[in-house]
Design a protein around this motif. Structure first.
Motif, PDB file in Angstrom:
ATOM      1  N   ILE A 188       1.008  -1.262   0.090  1.00 36.82           N
ATOM      2  CA  ILE A 188       0.010   0.101  -0.075  1.00 36.82           C
ATOM      3  C   ILE A 188       1.103   1.218   0.034  1.00 36.82           C
ATOM      4  O   ILE A 188       2.070   1.351   0.187  1.00 36.82           O
ATOM      5  N   ASP A 189       0.077   2.510  -0.055  1.00 38.67           N
ATOM      6  CA  ASP A 189       1.069   3.621  -0.066  1.00 38.67           C
ATOM      7  C   ASP A 189       1.187   4.106   1.204  1.00 38.67           C
ATOM      8  O   ASP A 189       2.374   4.892   1.300  1.00 38.67           O
ATOM      9  N   GLY A 190       0.097   3.890   2.045  1.00 36.48           N
ATOM     10  CA  GLY A 190       0.521   4.578   3.771  1.00 36.48           C
ATOM     11  C   GLY A 190      -0.778   4.284   4.234  1.00 36.48           C
ATOM     12  O   GLY A 190      -1.518   3.407   4.242  1.00 36.48           O
ATOM     13  N   ALA A 191      -1.109   5.491   5.168  1.00 39.49           N
ATOM     14  CA  ALA A 191      -2.245   5.497   5.978  1.00 39.49           C
ATOM     15  C   ALA A 191      -2.917   6.589   5.300  1.00 39.49           C
ATOM     16  O   ALA A 191      -2.626   7.709   5.175  1.00 39.49           O
ATOM     17  N   ILE A 192      -4.307   6.078   5.454  1.00 38.23           N
ATOM     18  CA  ILE A 192      -5.295   7.138   4.989  1.00 38.23           C
ATOM     19  C   ILE A 192      -6.358   7.846   5.928  1.00 38.23           C
ATOM     20  O   ILE A 192      -6.668   6.756   6.694  1.00 38.23           O
ATOM     21  N   TYR A 193      -6.368   9.007   6.357  1.00 40.29           N
ATOM     22  CA  TYR A 193      -7.117   9.662   7.228  1.00 40.29           C
ATOM     23  C   TYR A 193      -8.336  10.102   6.643  1.00 40.29           C
ATOM     24  O   TYR A 193      -8.193  11.212   5.844  1.00 40.29           O
ATOM     25  N   VAL A 194      -9.569   9.931   7.045  1.00 40.25           N
ATOM     26  CA  VAL A 194     -10.706  10.414   6.415  1.00 40.25           C
ATOM     27  C   VAL A 194     -11.588  11.378   7.468  1.00 40.25           C
ATOM     28  O   VAL A 194     -11.875  10.541   8.612  1.00 40.25           O
ATOM     29  N   ILE A 195     -11.310  12.559   7.300  1.00 41.64           N
ATOM     30  CA  ILE A 195     -12.112  13.253   8.435  1.00 41.64           C
ATOM     31  C   ILE A 195     -13.453  13.712   8.077  1.00 41.64           C
ATOM     32  O   ILE A 195     -13.777  13.949   6.942  1.00 41.64           O
ATOM     33  N   THR A 196     -14.374  13.300   9.088  1.00 37.45           N
ATOM     34  CA  THR A 196     -15.818  13.561   8.928  1.00 37.45           C
ATOM     35  C   THR A 196     -16.018  14.913   9.764  1.00 37.45           C
ATOM     36  O   THR A 196     -15.810  14.795  10.918  1.00 37.45           O
ATOM     37  N   TRP A 197     -16.177  15.906   9.135  1.00 39.39           N
ATOM     38  CA  TRP A 197     -16.516  17.207  10.162  1.00 39.39           C
ATOM     39  C   TRP A 197     -17.785  17.352  10.690  1.00 39.39           C
ATOM     40  O   TRP A 197     -18.580  16.308  10.482  1.00 39.39           O
ATOM     41  N   ARG A 198     -17.947  18.144  11.674  1.00 35.94           N
ATOM     42  CA  ARG A 198     -19.258  18.390  12.439  1.00 35.94           C
ATOM     43  C   ARG A 198     -20.285  18.649  11.399  1.00 35.94           C
ATOM     44  O   ARG A 198     -21.425  18.152  11.775  1.00 35.94           O
ATOM     45  N   ASP A 199     -20.262  19.169  10.177  1.00 32.36           N
ATOM     46  CA  ASP A 199     -21.417  19.249   9.500  1.00 32.36           C
ATOM     47  C   ASP A 199     -21.554  18.074   8.483  1.00 32.36           C
ATOM     48  O   ASP A 199     -22.566  18.145   7.645  1.00 32.36           O
ATOM     49  N   GLY A 200     -20.874  17.094   8.738  1.00 33.28           N
ATOM     50  CA  GLY A 200     -20.992  15.899   7.889  1.00 33.28           C
ATOM     51  C   GLY A 200     -20.125  15.571   6.484  1.00 33.28           C
ATOM     52  O   GLY A 200     -19.985  14.575   5.902  1.00 33.28           O
ATOM     53  N   SER A 201     -19.421  16.662   6.206  1.00 30.51           N
ATOM     54  CA  SER A 201     -18.562  16.874   4.905  1.00 30.51           C
ATOM     55  C   SER A 201     -17.318  16.089   5.419  1.00 30.51           C
ATOM     56  O   SER A 201     -17.031  15.756   6.424  1.00 30.51           O
ATOM     57  N   LYS A 202     -16.704  15.574   4.413  1.00 31.51           N
ATOM     58  CA  LYS A 202     -15.445  14.820   4.491  1.00 31.51           C
ATOM     59  C   LYS A 202     -14.296  15.279   3.747  1.00 31.51           C
ATOM     60  O   LYS A 202     -14.347  15.708   2.612  1.00 31.51           O
ATOM     61  N   THR A 203     -13.090  15.068   4.230  1.00 29.55           N
ATOM     62  CA  THR A 203     -11.715  15.413   3.880  1.00 29.55           C
ATOM     63  C   THR A 203     -10.831  14.069   4.157  1.00 29.55           C
ATOM     64  O   THR A 203     -10.694  13.837   4.942  1.00 29.55           O
ATOM     65  N   THR A 204      -9.998  13.797   2.848  1.00 30.20           N
ATOM     66  CA  THR A 204      -9.173  12.829   2.836  1.00 30.20           C
ATOM     67  C   THR A 204      -7.854  13.320   2.795  1.00 30.20           C
ATOM     68  O   THR A 204      -7.577  14.046   2.096  1.00 30.20           O
TER      69      THR A 204
END
Length: 294
Positions: A188-204
């Motif tokens: 694999i490439d590494g570790a993926i962090y998926v942030i689910t923000w308070r409004d429900g949106s997501k950043t990877t």
């Protein structure tokens, strides 16, 4: 200052070797790797004076020592000391990636779900206070905020959050060789962090072995609270822009306008029509992405 008995060239080779085959013995900046080590104290003595970590990936153990010169005995000695908790947590988190099920060779990475309000760092890291009120559009739109988020999540991942510059440097190097070891083992490439923000949106974000101090923003990996892909650099890249073609639906005018503002920031043409409220139809003509109200 560390007075290393290991030649500088060896340290440089160890650093350069991270992207190559993982070596059973690696030394740099007070970090030594010795798999199935029978005498970590003796190994620590080869590092020169100062705090030293001997890492045993095969047995998933860390050994901490303070190496000092005893003037009375006229020899070096290694006194066992605790490795700071953030570094131990990072090491265990990286080693724990080997136990994750369902990882197939060629996948991007092992995924971690995190949230600004996870109590007691249940997400594995302490989420930076500065960003708890942000959302995915904020990170896509603001380059400075995006860079700071990448840096702070990277620091949290490596455990480089102690009050010591020396320990933080060692934490970064240890995480780099540890993640390199795991990435090669899992393909694999590494570790993926998926942030689910308070409004429900997501950043990877993606943490790679060659840049563990930055959890780099994944272009095209952000979504708003309705699940719509948020335009970013991937929407203006001819190789990836086609993936943004489709119909987008929004719960309210404010959400739609925020999406439009972000799209225009990245050069996407948006024509607001008088059709069905709360919908946009985006099309790719082979050169540009154009979105129109329906």
């Amino acid at each position: 200052m560390r007075n290393s008995s290991v030649p500088r060239a060896v340290q440089l080779l160890a650093l350069l070797g991270l992207s190559a085959v993982f070596s059973p013995l690696t030394h740099a900046a007070g970090v030594l790797v010795c798999d199935n080590c029978t005498d970590p104290r003796a190994m620590a003595l080869t590092s020169g004076t100062g705090p030293t970590i001997v890492a045993d990936f095969s047995q998933r153990r860390l050994h901490g020592y303070e190496v000092e010169y005893d003037r009375e005995l006229r020899r070096y000695r290694a006194v066992r000391i605790p490795v700071p908790d953030p570094i131990v947590a990072s090491f265990n988190r990286i080693m724990g990636m080997l136990d994750r099920r369902g990882i197939r060779t060629g996948q991007r990475g092992v995924q971690f779900e995190i949230h600004p309000d996870d109590p007691g760092a249940a997400n594995g890291i302490v989420f930076p206070d500065e960003f708890k009120g942000h959302n995915a559009h904020d990170i896509a739109q603001m380059a400075t905020a995006r860079f700071r988020l990448e840096s702070q999540i990277g620091e949290a991942f490596t455990g480089a959050t102690t009050n010591s510059t020396i320990w933080n440097s060692m934490a970064t190097f240890l995480s780099s060789i540890g993640l390199s070891f795991v990435s090669k083992a899992l393909g694999i490439d590494g570790a993926i962090y998926v942030i689910t923000w308070r409004d429900g949106s997501k950043t990877t974000l993606l943490v790679r072995a060659d840049s563990v101090n930055e959890a780099r923003y994944v272009q095209g990996g952000s979504k708003d609270a309705q699940g719509n892909r948020i335009p970013d650099g991937a929407a203006s890249n001819p190789d990836t822009a086609q993936g943004f073609a489709g119909v987008y639906q929004f719960n309210d005018k404010e959400a739609m306008q925020r999406w439009i503002d972000t799209a225009r920031l990245y050069g996407v043409t948006v024509i607001e029509g008088s059709g069905i409220a709360g919908q946009l139809d985006c099309r790719w003509d082979g050169r540009t992405l154009t979105c129109a109200g329906r």
